[in-house]
Write a protein that holds these residues in place. Structure first.
Motif, PDB file in Angstrom:
ATOM      1  N   ILE A   1       0.852  -1.188   0.000  1.00 20.63           N
ATOM      2  CA  ILE A   1       0.000   0.000   0.000  1.00 20.63           C
ATOM      3  C   ILE A   1       0.885   1.234   0.000  1.00 20.63           C
ATOM      4  N   VAL A   2       0.673   2.109  -0.969  1.00 21.79           N
ATOM      5  CA  VAL A   2       1.440   3.345  -1.062  1.00 21.79           C
ATOM      6  C   VAL A   2       0.502   4.508  -0.770  1.00 21.79           C
ATOM      7  N   GLU A   3       0.783   5.227   0.288  1.00 21.57           N
ATOM      8  CA  GLU A   3      -0.006   6.393   0.676  1.00 21.57           C
ATOM      9  C   GLU A   3       0.933   7.581   0.753  1.00 21.57           C
ATOM     10  N   GLU A   4       0.812   8.464  -0.231  1.00 19.27           N
ATOM     11  CA  GLU A   4       1.736   9.591  -0.370  1.00 19.27           C
ATOM     12  C   GLU A   4       3.167   9.043  -0.468  1.00 19.27           C
ATOM     13  N   GLN A   5       4.016   9.315   0.509  1.00 20.30           N
ATOM     14  CA  GLN A   5       5.391   8.832   0.440  1.00 20.30           C
ATOM     15  C   GLN A   5       5.633   7.656   1.384  1.00 20.30           C
ATOM     16  N   VAL A   6       4.582   7.074   1.912  1.00 24.81           N
ATOM     17  CA  VAL A   6       4.684   5.961   2.855  1.00 24.81           C
ATOM     18  C   VAL A   6       4.330   4.662   2.146  1.00 24.81           C
ATOM     19  N   ILE A   7       5.178   3.647   2.328  1.00 25.06           N
ATOM     20  CA  ILE A   7       4.940   2.320   1.754  1.00 25.06           C
ATOM     21  C   ILE A   7       4.637   1.356   2.896  1.00 25.06           C
ATOM     22  N   LYS A   8       3.443   0.800   2.893  1.00 26.89           N
ATOM     23  CA  LYS A   8       3.046  -0.180   3.904  1.00 26.89           C
ATOM     24  C   LYS A   8       3.065  -1.579   3.297  1.00 26.89           C
ATOM     25  N   ILE A   9       3.423  -2.553   4.124  1.00 29.90           N
ATOM     26  CA  ILE A   9       3.385  -3.969   3.738  1.00 29.90           C
ATOM     27  C   ILE A   9       2.502  -4.679   4.747  1.00 29.90           C
ATOM     28  N   VAL A  10       1.375  -5.196   4.303  1.00 31.13           N
ATOM     29  CA  VAL A  10       0.416  -5.829   5.212  1.00 31.13           C
ATOM     30  C   VAL A  10       0.044  -7.209   4.681  1.00 31.13           C
ATOM     31  N   PRO A  11      -0.478  -8.085   5.546  1.00 32.25           N
ATOM     32  CA  PRO A  11      -0.870  -9.427   5.100  1.00 32.25           C
ATOM     33  C   PRO A  11      -1.940  -9.363   4.016  1.00 32.25           C
TER      34      PRO A  11
ATOM     35  N   CYS B   1       2.657  -0.315  12.946  1.00 32.01           N
ATOM     36  CA  CYS B   1       3.574   0.810  12.745  1.00 32.01           C
ATOM     37  C   CYS B   1       2.802   2.084  12.418  1.00 32.01           C
ATOM     38  N   ASN B   2       3.125   3.151  13.102  1.00 36.22           N
ATOM     39  CA  ASN B   2       2.583   4.465  12.781  1.00 36.22           C
ATOM     40  C   ASN B   2       3.677   5.224  12.039  1.00 36.22           C
ATOM     41  N   TRP B   3       3.555   5.281  10.721  1.00 39.42           N
ATOM     42  CA  TRP B   3       4.604   5.870   9.908  1.00 39.42           C
ATOM     43  C   TRP B   3       4.609   7.397   9.980  1.00 39.42           C
ATOM     44  N   THR B   4       3.546   7.962  10.509  1.00 38.15           N
ATOM     45  CA  THR B   4       3.494   9.423  10.656  1.00 38.15           C
ATOM     46  C   THR B   4       4.281   9.882  11.873  1.00 38.15           C
ATOM     47  N   THR B   5       4.110   9.173  12.983  1.00 44.04           N
ATOM     48  CA  THR B   5       4.806   9.535  14.222  1.00 44.04           C
ATOM     49  C   THR B   5       6.120   8.768  14.396  1.00 44.04           C
ATOM     50  N   HIS B   6       6.413   7.876  13.440  1.00 44.01           N
ATOM     51  CA  HIS B   6       7.642   7.075  13.495  1.00 44.01           C
ATOM     52  C   HIS B   6       7.718   6.279  14.797  1.00 44.01           C
ATOM     53  N   SER B   7       6.682   5.518  15.055  1.00 45.17           N
ATOM     54  CA  SER B   7       6.633   4.759  16.303  1.00 45.17           C
ATOM     55  C   SER B   7       5.787   3.505  16.130  1.00 45.17           C
ATOM     56  N   VAL B   8       5.911   2.621  17.102  1.00 45.49           N
ATOM     57  CA  VAL B   8       5.075   1.429  17.191  1.00 45.49           C
ATOM     58  C   VAL B   8       3.943   1.729  18.150  1.00 45.49           C
ATOM     59  N   TYR B   9       2.739   1.316  17.799  1.00 49.10           N
ATOM     60  CA  TYR B   9       1.607   1.559  18.694  1.00 49.10           C
ATOM     61  C   TYR B   9       0.789   0.287  18.880  1.00 49.10           C
ATOM     62  N   TYR B  10       0.085   0.249  19.990  1.00 52.47           N
ATOM     63  CA  TYR B  10      -0.774  -0.880  20.348  1.00 52.47           C
ATOM     64  C   TYR B  10      -2.186  -0.605  19.845  1.00 52.47           C
ATOM     65  N   HIS B  11      -2.719  -1.530  19.005  1.00 57.30           N
ATOM     66  CA  HIS B  11      -4.073  -1.323  18.472  1.00 57.30           C
ATOM     67  C   HIS B  11      -5.134  -2.115  19.231  1.00 57.30           C
ATOM     68  N   GLY B  12      -4.720  -3.140  19.972  1.00 54.44           N
ATOM     69  CA  GLY B  12      -5.676  -3.908  20.765  1.00 54.44           C
ATOM     70  C   GLY B  12      -6.790  -4.527  19.936  1.00 54.44           C
ATOM     71  N   TRP B  13      -6.479  -4.749  18.648  1.00 51.40           N
ATOM     72  CA  TRP B  13      -7.416  -5.354  17.712  1.00 51.40           C
ATOM     73  C   TRP B  13      -8.650  -4.487  17.481  1.00 51.40           C
ATOM     74  N   HIS B  14      -8.423  -3.190  17.527  1.00 51.23           N
ATOM     75  CA  HIS B  14      -9.448  -2.218  17.126  1.00 51.23           C
ATOM     76  C   HIS B  14      -8.805  -1.284  16.115  1.00 51.23           C
TER      77      HIS B  14
END
Length: 409
Positions: A155-165, A218-231
């Motif tokens: 997934i390419v969003e602006e200048q961010v490239i995401k890799i997801v299942p 991964c939160n590519w905007t804040t450059h950090s890992v975050y907990y989603h808790g499956w939400h």
């Protein structure tokens, strides 16, 4: 009373807003560890930059718990058929999550210097780490080697490239050669398609289960890992329908992603980290190795200083004990110190004199010996008078001038 309440409320708010350093999500500690350059980070992250985001979000914090990574690898080798058993272990939640994918935890345990360097970089310069990952993904995509497939979705969003299942129930761990995947492949000599070239650069093994342990992203905007808790949205929303959540991995205590900031104090032999010339030509870590050597010297000096201090303390203890057991006022002590002590005129019994055996004896001892000798002579004279003359009774009996037992006339 009215003034006290706002003051207490302010204290409570301040305490609530304070987060311990060990519990912060990817804090920057630039003063505590040597920062790596962009080229060094590219080389360091090249082997995992193309991991799917949910797995990458667990590998990064787990790399700060180096000892636990080693423990998890050992446990899995001893219990190869009981992966679910990691859920009950005492490791950090990120380490337990990665342990569900043995090939990844084994790689991290076998490359301890690399894992430690990754953990230090994540703690010390998280923004640079996320930026390097995006830079590497961009290179792989430009080379034509990073594409969507049945295993992954790009997934390419602006200048961010995401890799997801690509599938809601399984996740694939990619296998690739960093020397190849970030470089455009030469034109094929025979009929070939771009998809085939990409497939040859990145390979996938069997799909592995997506479980509650993949509780970070991964939160590519804040450059950090975050907990989603499956939400959430995207892959989280799609996979949540197939995930059985439990308090082991879905818990409010994980809302702050924990990292072990003490990892910055560990030494790293950067000579053990792979160098990929196609990623960063002629890259080296000489500057960081020098800092590690300096830190080792400081530690050695501290140990030596501690030993010296400890020896001084022990010596002082011995001296103190000796002083307690010795009469400091004794003239004998003064004599061994090279001091004159009291004068003979003031204390004649303590004056020094030579003994009959070549040693040193005080005047008191000499006087007592003289008195014993004089008493012995007086006793002998009395005995002689009782038996007559200056001769002893034995001498008279032997035919001497007088009668036996008699004295002179």
């Amino acid at each position: 009373m009215r003034r006290t309440i706002p003051f207490l409320m302010a204290l409570c708010l301040a305490a609530h807003s304070t987060v311990p350093s060990s519990a912060r999500s990817a804090p920057n500690y630039s003063a505590q560890a040597q920062q790596l350059s962009a080229e060094q980070l590219d080389n360091l992250l090249a082997s995992i930059a193309l991991y799917p985001d949910p797995l990458l979000a667990q590998v990064l914090p787990a790399s700060t718990f180096v000892e636990q990574v080693d423990q998890a690898a050992r446990w899995l080798r001893a219990n190869p058929n009981n992966i679910a058993g990691v859920d009950s272990q005492s490791w950090d939640v990120s380490v337990k999550s990665v342990a569900h994918y043995p090939q990844v935890i084994y790689m991290m345990a076998e490359k301890m210097d690399w894992t430690t360097a990754l953990g230090q970089s994540y703690v010390n310069q998280s923004t640079d780490v996320f930026t390097a990952i995006q830079r590497l993904r961009g290179r792989a995509k430009s080379a034509g080697n990073l594409k969507s497939s049945k295993e992954q979705t790009i997934i390419v969003e602006e200048q961010v490239i995401k890799i997801v299942p690509a599938q809601p129930q399984v996740i694939y761990v990619p296998t690739y050669n960093p020397q190849v995947v970030y470089v455009a492949a030469p034109p094929p000599s025979g009929p070939s398609t771009g998809a085939a070239v990409a497939a040859s650069a990145i390979a996938f093994g069997a799909g592995l289960a997506i479980g509650a342990w993949l509780n970070n992203d991964c939160n590519w905007t804040t450059h950090s890992v975050y907990y989603h808790g499956w939400h959430g949205v995207g892959w989280v929303s799609t996979s949540s329908r197939y995930v059985h959540t439990s308090s082991v991995y879905v818990n409010r205590s994980y809302s702050t992603v924990h990292v072990n900031t003490a990892v910055v104090n560990r030494n790293v032999n950067y000579n053990n980290i792979n160098h990929y010339n196609s990623v960063s030509r002629n890259v080296n870590y000489n500057n960081v190795n020098v800092n590690n050597v300096n830190r080792n010297n400081v530690n050695v000096n501290n140990v030596n200083a501690n030993n010296i201090n400890r020896n001084n303390v022990n010596t002082n203890n011995i001296n103190n004990t000796a002083r307690k057991n010795v009469n400091a006022d004794s003239a004998k002590v003064n004599s061994y110190r090279g001091q004159a002590g009291q004068s003979a005129a003031a204390s004649p019994q303590r004056a020094q004199s030579s003994s009959a055996f070549g040693g040193r004896a005080d005047a008191g001892t000499t006087e007592r010996q003289s008195q014993r000798g004089q008493a012995s002579r007086q006793s002998a004279e009395a005995s002689s008078r009782s038996f007559g003359g200056g001769r002893s009774g034995g001498e008279a009996g032997s035919g001497g001038g007088g009668r036996s037992g008699g004295g002179r006339r």
